[in-house]
Design a protein around this motif. Structure first.
Motif, PDB file in Angstrom:
ATOM      1  N   GLY A 168     -34.291  34.553 -70.557  1.00  0.00           N
ATOM      2  CA  GLY A 168     -34.313  34.286 -69.123  1.00  0.00           C
ATOM      3  C   GLY A 168     -35.438  33.346 -68.753  1.00  0.00           C
ATOM      4  O   GLY A 168     -35.279  32.437 -67.934  1.00  0.00           O
TER       5      GLY A 168
ATOM      6  N   ASN B  83     -34.921  29.723 -70.356  1.00  0.00           N
ATOM      7  CA  ASN B  83     -33.867  28.980 -69.667  1.00  0.00           C
ATOM      8  C   ASN B  83     -34.390  28.239 -68.437  1.00  0.00           C
ATOM      9  O   ASN B  83     -33.697  27.391 -67.883  1.00  0.00           O
ATOM     10  CB  ASN B  83     -32.736  29.922 -69.237  1.00  0.00           C
ATOM     11  N   LEU B  84     -35.608  28.557 -68.008  1.00  0.00           N
ATOM     12  CA  LEU B  84     -36.198  27.869 -66.856  1.00  0.00           C
ATOM     13  C   LEU B  84     -36.752  26.493 -67.209  1.00  0.00           C
ATOM     14  O   LEU B  84     -36.986  25.669 -66.316  1.00  0.00           O
ATOM     15  CB  LEU B  84     -37.356  28.700 -66.282  1.00  0.00           C
TER      16      LEU B  84
ATOM     17  N   GLU C   9     -30.150  30.884 -65.317  1.00  0.00           N
ATOM     18  CA  GLU C   9     -31.537  30.672 -64.896  1.00  0.00           C
ATOM     19  C   GLU C   9     -31.834  29.197 -64.620  1.00  0.00           C
ATOM     20  O   GLU C   9     -32.506  28.862 -63.642  1.00  0.00           O
ATOM     21  CB  GLU C   9     -32.493  31.217 -65.958  1.00  0.00           C
TER      22      GLU C   9
ATOM     23  N   PRO D 182     -41.336  34.140 -63.946  1.00  0.00           N
ATOM     24  CA  PRO D 182     -40.728  34.816 -65.093  1.00  0.00           C
ATOM     25  C   PRO D 182     -41.487  36.082 -65.455  1.00  0.00           C
ATOM     26  O   PRO D 182     -42.717  36.142 -65.362  1.00  0.00           O
ATOM     27  CB  PRO D 182     -40.856  33.773 -66.207  1.00  0.00           C
TER      28      PRO D 182
ATOM     29  N   THR E 130     -37.026  35.653 -63.249  1.00  0.00           N
ATOM     30  CA  THR E 130     -36.198  35.966 -64.408  1.00  0.00           C
ATOM     31  C   THR E 130     -36.866  37.052 -65.223  1.00  0.00           C
ATOM     32  O   THR E 130     -38.044  37.369 -65.041  1.00  0.00           O
ATOM     33  CB  THR E 130     -36.010  34.735 -65.317  1.00  0.00           C
TER      34      THR E 130
END
Length: 688
Positions: free
Chosen positions: A125, A128-129, A96, A147, A120
Motif C-alpha cells: 500500500g 504503491n504511492l 493507492e 502511509p 494507506t
C-alpha cells in the motif's frame, strides 16, 4: 495553564488537519479538503478509526453529493469556524497510486490552494504511492501522504509485510518515498507529530516548496494516546503571499523587452497556479508580444486571442516553433524549461537570444542563463506592464517601436521614438507575420479535424475535432500520456484558463481517470473529460468504480488503436521498428504481428459500472459525445480509431526531441536513424 486534549496520534492528526487553511487575495481555502484511504492492518485501527471518530460518515454536508460538499468546504471567505473544525470527508479509493492521482487532479484544479490527504497501509500500500508522489512533485502540486509504517517499538520483528534491510534497522519501504517527497518525516513518538505536522503544512502551502509531503506513521504510534495542547488544534491560516519582483531585476527585464526586436513569451504552469491569466493578457494586449505555451501553460490565453500562437517545442505548433527559432528575447513565465519545451536545447537558434525567467522558484528562474525575476507570476507581469508604461529608467532612452521582421539583432529600429509614457509595442511587421502564421496553422488544424463523411471510422485528430465542436469553456479535458498529448498540444483550442489539463511533467499512463474524479470534485457541475487510449486504460481503470460510487459524472473517451501508438511511432523513428508496441497475437515468427487481441474494453468499463456508448463511425461518435456530455452519471464513449495512412492526421512534430539511437547496429532502419540523429545533434546549443 492551557488546556489539553487526550487523543490518539491519529485522532490528533485528523483534528489538526481539519483546522488548516490557506489564504490568498483575501480568500480562504481549506488546505486539506478530504482524505482518501484504503485500509489495512497498518492504518485501519489508527487513521481509519480516527476518521470514523471525527464524524466523517454522516456530517452536515451529507445531504449533498461528495463533489458538492467538498467544493463548498474547500473555499470560503474568512470568518469564524466551529470550535471543533469541519469534518474531514473520507473518500474510498481502489488503488493507492490512483488515489494520489485523484488528489493531484483536485489540487491542480484548485490552483494549489487546497489539497487532499491519502492514507494507506504498510508494505505494498505504501510503495504503491511512489509513482503518484513523483508525479505530484514533478508538477509542483500538493498532496499529503500518510502511509502506515512498521512498529516503532518493535515488539515483533519482522511484522507482516515488513521488508528487512540488513544494513539499517530503521529503514522501511516507506523510505522509497524520500526522493519523491518535498518533505518526509517518520513520526516515531506522539509528541513528534507537532513539529512534523506543522512542517508538512508549511511545505504544502508554499508555492516554491510544494509537492508530495509524506508523514510515515508507525501503526503502534497511530493508536497511542497523548495529552495534546489545545493550541495545536487552533485554526491556522497559511498565507500564500504574492512575492513581488526585485526592482532592479524588473528594470532590467523592462530594458530587455524594450530593446528586443523579436520577443516571445512562453507561458508555463506557473501562470495557471498564480491565476495570472489576466495579467498575461494585459501585457500581450499592450505590447503585441506573441505568447506560446507549454503543456502546463496551454490556456493561459484563449486560443482565439490574437497573440496566442499555441504550444511550443517538440509537440508545439509551427507558428510558435518558428518564432522561437528567431526570437532575440524569450520571457519564460512559470516554466521549468523541460526538454520538450526547448526541443532538447535545439529550438532557440538566434545567436543573440537571451532569456528572462519569471518564476516563484529561484531554482527554475536561473535556468537558460536567464535574467532571474523571482516573483509571483501575476505580481511580476502586472508590475512589468506598469513599468513599461512609465518613464524610462535613468540613463535609458525612451523606448522605440521594435524593428521589423528583417531587422538584425542589435540594429537600431528605423521608427522614431515614441513618448516615454507609452508601452513599447512590437513592430507592426512582426505582429502581422505571426498573425498570418497563426492563421495558416489554424487551417492545418481545420484539415486535421475535418470529418465530413459520417460513415467513416474517425482518426484520433477527428475525435478531437468532434469533441472540439461540442465543448464550451466550461468543459475540462484531461490527458497525460500516449499520442494524445502531442495531438492536443498542437491542435486543441483552449477556451478557458482551466479547460486544458494535460499532465506532461511525469506523463504517467493511468493518470487520466482518477484525475478526472479529483477534478470533478473540485469543479462540480462542469463536464470533465478523461481522454485515454487503450494502453492507458489497461494501466489503471479502477477509479471508474469510485466515480460511480460517488456519482462524479466524468466522461471517459476510450480510443482503441491496439497498442502503444505514441511509442510505436517513436520506435519507428529511432530504428526500433515498432518492436513490442502492438497489442496483437504472436505470429508464427514470434513477433506480435498477428490479429488484434479480442479484448473488449467497452465491456470491461461497463462491468465497473460505467455507462458505455459504443461508436463506430464519425456520425455515431458525434451523437455519442453529445449524449455523454449531457449525462448526469459517469459515462464512457468507446471508439476504435483509424490510422492516418489514408486520411489526414495530426501535423508531424515541428521540432526535434532527443532520444538517443543505437551507435552500432546491423539493421538498416537503425543505421539510417543513427545518421539522422547525428545530424539533429548538430543543432544543439547550451545557453550560457
Amino acid at each position: 495553564m492551557t488546556g489539553v486534549r487526550r487523543l490518539t496520534v491519529a485522532q490528533a492528526l485528523v483534528a489538526f488537519l481539519s483546522r488548516q487553511y490557506t489564504e490568498r487575495d483575501g480568500r480562504r481555502h481549506r488546505l486539506i479538503a478530504a482524505a482518501w484511504g484504503i485500509f489495512g492492518h497498518g492504518n485501519v485501527a489508527g487513521l481509519g478509526q480516527a476518521l470514523l471518530e471525527s464524524g466523517t460518515g454522516p456530517h452536515p454536508a451529507a445531504s449533498l453529493s461528495v463533489s458538492a460538499s467538498l467544493s463548498a468546504s474547500a473555499s470560503a471567505p474568512g470568518g469564524p469556524r466551529s470550535p471543533s473544525g469541519p469534518p474531514l470527508p473520507y473518500l474510498q479509493g481502489r488503488n493507492e497510486q490512483a488515489m494520489v492521482h485523484a488528489a493531484v487532479g483536485y489540487a491542480r484544479q484548485s490552483r494549489r490552494l487546497s489539497a487532499h490527504a491519502v492514507t494507506t497501509s504498510i508494505g505494498p500500500g505504501a510503495t504503491n504511492l511512489v509513482t503518484g508522489a513523483a508525479l505530484a512533485t514533478v508538477n509542483r502540486l500538493p498532496v499529503l501522504l500518510l502511509p502506515g509504517d512498521v512498529f516503532a517499538t518493535r515488539p515483533a520483528d519482522p511484522v507482516l509485510q515488513q521488508l528487512e534491510a540488513v544494513h539499517a534497522g530503521d529503514t522501511t519501504v516507506n523510505d522509497t518515498l524520500r526522493p519523491v517527497s518535498r518533505y518526509f518525516d517518520r513520526v516515531t513518538r506522539p509528541e513528534a507529530l507537532i513539529p512534523a505536522a506543522l512542517q508538512a503544512m508549511r511545505t504544502l502551502a508554499d508555492p516554491v516548496e510544494t509537492g508530495a509531503v509524506t508523514l510515515a506513521l508507525p501503526q503502534d504510534v497511530q493508536t497511542e494516546a497523548y495529552d495534546w495542547p489545545e493550541e495545536f488544534f487552533a485554526e491556522r491560516i497559511w498565507r500564500v503571499a504574492r512575492s513581488r519582483p526585485d526592482l532592479d531585476a524588473l528594470a532590467e527585464a523592462r530594458r530587455a523587452l524594450t530593446a528586443a526586436r523579436r520577443p516571445l513569451i512562453v507561458a508555463g504552469g506557473g501562470v495557471r497556479h498564480s491565476e495570472a491569466e489576466e495579467a498575461l493578457r494585459a501585457l500581450a494586449d499592450a505590447t503585441g508580444v506573441p505568447v506560446a505555451s507549454t503543456q502546463a501553460g496551454k490556456g493561459s490565453l484563449p486560443h482565439d486571442h490574437p497573440a496566442d500562437v499555441g504550444g511550443i517545442g517538440h509537440t508545439g505548433t509551427a507558428t510558435a516553433d518558428d518564432l522561437a527559432r528567431t526570437a532575440d528575447l524569450v520571457i519564460g513565465v512559470g516554466t521549468r524549461w523541460s526538454d520538450f519545451t526547448t526541443a532538447s536545447s535545439t529550438l532557440f537558434q538566434n545567436p543573440a537570444v537571451r532569456f528572462v525567467n519569471v518564476n516563484v522558484a529561484s531554482f527554475d528562474a536561473h535556468k537558460m542563463a536567464g535574467l532571474s525575476v523571482v516573483a509571483d507570476a501575476r505580481a511580476a507581469l502586472a508590475e512589468l506592464t506598469a513599468a513599461l508604461a512609465g518613464p524610462a529608467p535613468a540613463g535609458q532612452p525612451a523606448p522605440a517601436p521594435a524593428g521589423p521582421t528583417g531587422t538584425p539583432a542589435g540594429q537600431s529600429a528605423p521608427a522614431p521614438a515614441g513618448p516615454a509614457d507609452r508601452v513599447p509595442r512590437v513592430h507592426p511587421a512582426y505582429e502581422a507575420e505571426y498573425r498570418a502564421a497563426k492563421d495558416r496553422w489554424e487551417r492545418r488544424v481545420d484539415a486535421a479535424y475535418a470529418a465530413d463523411d459520417p460513415a467513416v471510422v474517425p482518426t484520433q485528430p477527428q475525435v478531437l475535432g468532434l469533441l472540439d465542436s461540442l465543448v464550451t469553456g466550461d468543459d475540462i479535458v484531461i490527458n497525460a500520456a500516449g499520442s494524445l498529448p502531442g495531438d492536443l498540444h498542437k491542435l486543441w483550442r483552449a477556451r478557458s484558463a482551466d479547460q486544458y489539463h494535460v499532465e506532461y511533467g511525469y506523463s504517467c499512463m493511468g493518470y487520466e481517470i482518477p484525475a478526472a474524479v479529483g477534478v470533478g470534485m473540485a469543479a462540480p457541475g462542469r463536464p470533465v473529460w478523461a481522454l485515454v487510449g487503450d494502453g492507458t486504460y489497461l494501466m489503471n481503470p479502477t477509479e471508474i468504480v469510485t466515480a460511480v460510487q460517488e456519482n462524479v459524472p466524468i466522461k471517459v473517451v476510450i480510443l482503441q488503436n491496439h497498442g502503444y501508438a505514441s511509442i510505436g511511432g517513436l520506435s519507428e523513428s529511432v530504428g526500433g521498428e515498432r518492436f513490442g508496441t502492438a497489442y496483437r497475437h504472436r505470429a508464427p515468427d514470434g513477433s506480435y504481428t498477428g490479429d488484434p487481441l479480442p479484448v473488449d474494453l467497452a465491456a470491461n468499463a461497463a462491468s465497473l459500472g460505467l455507462r458505455v456508448i459504443r461508436a463506430r463511425t464519425v456520425g455515431d461518435l458525434r451523437e455519442a459525445l453529445a449524449e455523454a456530455r449531457a449525462s448526469e452519471v459517469p459515462t464512457g464513449v468507446y471508439i476504435e480509431t483509424a490510422t492516418a495512412d489514408t486520411v489526414s492526421g495530426a501535423p508531424p512534430a515541428q521540432a526535434w526531441w532527443d532520444v538517443p539511437v543505437a551507435a552500432t547496429a546491423t539493421r538498416p532502419a537503425a543505421v539510417r536513424a543513427r545518421e539522422e540523429y547525428e545530424r539533429s545533434l548538430a543543432a544543439r546549443r547550451r545557453h550560457l
